[in-house]
Design an enzyme around this catalytic site. Structure first.
Site, PDB file in Angstrom:
ATOM      1  CE1 TYR A  52      -3.307  -2.692  -0.200  1.00 13.69           C
ATOM      2  CE2 TYR A  52      -3.788  -2.408   2.133  1.00 13.69           C
ATOM      3  CZ  TYR A  52      -4.027  -3.035   0.921  1.00 13.69           C
ATOM      4  OH  TYR A  52      -5.004  -3.999   0.843  1.00 13.69           O
ATOM      5  N   GLY A 225     -17.550  -2.998  -9.398  1.00 12.21           N
ATOM      6  CA  GLY A 225     -16.464  -3.423 -10.285  1.00 12.21           C
ATOM      7  C   GLY A 225     -15.173  -3.524  -9.497  1.00 12.21           C
ATOM      8  CB  VAL A 230     -18.316   5.319  -4.456  1.00 13.87           C
ATOM      9  CG1 VAL A 230     -19.333   5.258  -3.336  1.00 13.87           C
ATOM     10  CG2 VAL A 230     -16.891   5.243  -3.899  1.00 13.87           C
TER      11      VAL A 230
HETATM   12  N1  LIG Z   1      -7.242  -7.988  -0.015  1.00 13.42           N
HETATM   13  C1  LIG Z   1      -7.328  -7.300  -1.115  1.00 13.42           C
HETATM   14  O1  LIG Z   1      -7.056  -7.794  -2.235  1.00 13.42           O
HETATM   15  C2  LIG Z   1      -7.764  -5.856  -1.028  1.00 13.42           C
HETATM   16  C3  LIG Z   1      -8.037  -5.126  -2.205  1.00 13.42           C
HETATM   17  C4  LIG Z   1      -8.446  -3.791  -2.057  1.00 13.42           C
HETATM   18  C5  LIG Z   1      -8.581  -3.220  -0.801  1.00 13.42           C
HETATM   19  N2  LIG Z   1      -8.288  -3.955   0.315  1.00 13.42           N
HETATM   20  C6  LIG Z   1      -8.462  -3.382   1.671  1.00 13.42           C
HETATM   21  O2  LIG Z   1      -9.770  -2.895   1.773  1.00 13.42           O
HETATM   22  C7  LIG Z   1      -9.749  -1.529   2.190  1.00 13.42           C
HETATM   23  C8  LIG Z   1     -10.923  -0.810   1.603  1.00 13.42           C
HETATM   24  O3  LIG Z   1     -10.797  -0.752   0.180  1.00 13.42           O
HETATM   25  P1  LIG Z   1     -11.319   0.522  -0.620  1.00 13.42           P
HETATM   26  O4  LIG Z   1     -10.630   1.729  -0.135  1.00 13.42           O
HETATM   27  O5  LIG Z   1     -11.291   0.197  -2.063  1.00 13.42           O
HETATM   28  O6  LIG Z   1     -12.839   0.522  -0.090  1.00 13.42           O
HETATM   29  P2  LIG Z   1     -14.053   1.473   0.003  1.00 13.42           P
HETATM   30  O7  LIG Z   1     -14.265   1.771   1.432  1.00 13.42           O
HETATM   31  O8  LIG Z   1     -15.130   0.776  -0.756  1.00 13.42           O
HETATM   32  O9  LIG Z   1     -13.690   2.807  -0.815  1.00 13.42           O
HETATM   33  C9  LIG Z   1     -13.123   3.924  -0.204  1.00 13.42           C
HETATM   34  C10 LIG Z   1     -12.842   4.947  -1.275  1.00 13.42           C
HETATM   35  O10 LIG Z   1     -14.088   5.420  -1.824  1.00 13.42           O
HETATM   36  C11 LIG Z   1     -14.140   6.842  -1.675  1.00 13.42           C
HETATM   37  N3  LIG Z   1     -15.523   7.298  -1.494  1.00 13.42           N
HETATM   38  C12 LIG Z   1     -16.135   8.277  -2.235  1.00 13.42           C
HETATM   39  N4  LIG Z   1     -17.399   8.437  -1.862  1.00 13.42           N
HETATM   40  C13 LIG Z   1     -17.615   7.569  -0.848  1.00 13.42           C
HETATM   41  C14 LIG Z   1     -18.752   7.278  -0.054  1.00 13.42           C
HETATM   42  N5  LIG Z   1     -19.929   7.914  -0.219  1.00 13.42           N
HETATM   43  N6  LIG Z   1     -18.650   6.332   0.896  1.00 13.42           N
HETATM   44  C15 LIG Z   1     -17.472   5.663   1.079  1.00 13.42           C
HETATM   45  N7  LIG Z   1     -16.358   5.897   0.339  1.00 13.42           N
HETATM   46  C16 LIG Z   1     -16.419   6.837  -0.612  1.00 13.42           C
HETATM   47  C17 LIG Z   1     -13.265   7.136  -0.488  1.00 13.42           C
HETATM   48  O11 LIG Z   1     -12.883   8.496  -0.557  1.00 13.42           O
HETATM   49  P3  LIG Z   1     -12.613   9.348   0.782  1.00 13.42           P
HETATM   50  O12 LIG Z   1     -11.286   8.889   1.272  1.00 13.42           O
HETATM   51  O13 LIG Z   1     -12.616  10.753   0.287  1.00 13.42           O
HETATM   52  O14 LIG Z   1     -13.727   9.043   1.722  1.00 13.42           O
HETATM   53  C18 LIG Z   1     -12.126   6.168  -0.714  1.00 13.42           C
HETATM   54  O15 LIG Z   1     -11.248   6.655  -1.731  1.00 13.42           O
HETATM   55  C19 LIG Z   1      -8.380  -1.010   1.753  1.00 13.42           C
HETATM   56  O16 LIG Z   1      -7.962   0.108   2.509  1.00 13.42           O
HETATM   57  C20 LIG Z   1      -7.524  -2.216   1.995  1.00 13.42           C
HETATM   58  O17 LIG Z   1      -7.160  -2.244   3.361  1.00 13.42           O
HETATM   59  C21 LIG Z   1      -7.897  -5.249   0.206  1.00 13.42           C
END
Ligand SMILES: NC(=O)c1ccc[n+]([C@@H]2O[C@H](COP(=O)([O-])OP(=O)(O)OC[C@H]3O[C@@H](n4cnc5c(N)ncnc54)[C@H](OP(=O)(O)O)[C@@H]3O)[C@@H](O)[C@H]2O)c1
Length: 310
Positions: A52, A225, A230
């Site tokens: 990360y 996807g 989002v």
């Molecule tokens: N194991 C794996 O293969 C894998 C893959 C991907 C991720 N992960 C883990 O999962 C965690 C979460 O993944 P993710 O960041 O893709 O998940 P997420 O919580 O679905 O997405 C967060 C992102 O969406 C944005 N966003 C925009 N509008 C939003 C709204 N209304 N509500 C919530 N978020 C909004 C956030 O921006 P803001 O920051 O401005 O709120 C942030 O950039 C990662 O940090 C990582 O630890 C694991």
């Protein structure tokens, strides 16, 4: 914040975990305020990975919490290894003993700690030698560098194969899951049907993990996807947003809380890993832990996302 029990009750974790993948986008001051908000919301589980921000996210986090033994013992730290980037940004996977050991040492250094609570293998390595993984896990466990182990993005037979060689139980499987990426749930609803929902893409991973007491962690709980965006407040999902907004109004919480409450409502006790870097949004999301969707509300949201019930 409600808690869930991991590792057969040996770890008591906040039911919502903070994913730190994007935290390197914050300044030092912003990161400090943001992580402090998470702690004030009673989040005690933090998900990291060596890749990360090319390692930067682990460092930003450790600095933001002013890591010390007193701070460290109050939190559950999870990191991952196994995804590598070569020159030119080409990605490959590496579960070799040498790589696992080197990766953990790097994470410990960046996190300013001498142990992680959980280490996950990030994405299946087609060239994995399970004996080598077992050797690495034994060294990490006996040296006290890693307390528990798990996997990510693995299906049941891969977990079975690995487990045959391991001396430790795998306690976590981190998988993509959101209202709009719910194939692991859909294939159990549409058994033996001819529709798209019936396609089993994961070897019945949801039932398998429940049978084996492996906690599923839901990554990207707000994305549709593969990081396509989002789904909340997105005109591509009018029916879904109408339904979520309607239920959010009834429950008196923001729409973000409904998206996470939908995952929490599943009896498998799935732990969402939320990836926001915005403190106000995080507080909104945590309201999911104050409500519970009814069975009918859960199915209405599932159907509004375009999922078909047989
Ligand atoms: N194991 C794996 O293969 C894998 C893959 C991907 C991720 N992960 C883990 O999962 C965690 C979460 O993944 P993710 O960041 O893709 O998940 P997420 O919580 O679905 O997405 C967060 C992102 O969406 C944005 N966003 C925009 N509008 C939003 C709204 N209304 N509500 C919530 N978020 C909004 C956030 O921006 P803001 O920051 O401005 O709120 C942030 O950039 C990662 O940090 C990582 O630890 C694991």
């Amino acid at each position: 914040m409600r808690t869930i029990q991991l590792a057969g009750g040996e770890i008591s974790a906040s039911e919502i975990a903070l994913g730190c993948m994007r935290i390197n986008g914050l300044s030092a001051k912003e990161a400090e305020t943001f992580v402090q908000t998470a702690i004030e919301e009673d989040i005690n589980f933090f998900d990291h990975a060596d890749i990360y921000g090319s390692g930067e996210s682990e460092e930003v986090f450790a600095k933001a919490v002013h890591m010390s033994p007193a701070v460290r013992e109050k939190m559950i730290l999870q990191t991952k290894c196994g995804i590598c980037q070569s020159a030119g940004d080409n990605v490959y996977f590496d579960f070799s003993k040498e790589h696992i050991l080197k990766s953990v040492d790097g994470s410990l250094k960046r996190l300013h700690t001498d142990y992680v609570d959980v280490l996950l293998l990030h994405r299946p390595d087609a060239l994995m030698e399970p004996e080598e993984v077992a050797e690495a896990f034994n060294i990490l466990h006996s040296s006290g560098k890693v307390r528990y182990f798990g996997v990510s993005n693995q299906k049941p037979m891969q977990i079975e194969l690995l487990s045959k060689y391991l001396n430790q139980n795998l306690i976590i499987n981190q998988l993509q899951l959101s209202i709009t990426n719910a194939t692991m749930i859909s294939n159990g609803i549409n058994v033996n049907m001819e529709n798209a929902g019936a396609v089993d893409r994961d070897g019945s991973v949801l039932d398998y993990c429940r049978l084996k007491d492996i906690t599923i962690q839901a990554w990207s709980p707000f994305q549709y996807g593969m990081f396509a965006g989002v789904f909340l407040d997105n005109e591509k999902f009018p029916e879904l947003n109408k339904k979520i907004d309607e239920i959010a109004k009834i429950k008196g919480v923001p729409n973000t809380a409904i998206a996470v409450a939908w995952i929490l409502r599943h009896p498998a006790k799935i732990q969402p890993i939320v990836g926001t870097t915005n403190a106000a949004r995080l507080k909104d999301i945590c309201k999911a832990s104050t409500i519970e969707l009814t069975r009918q509300e859960w199915y209405e949201i599932y159907s509004a996302a375009g999922n078909v019930l047989p």
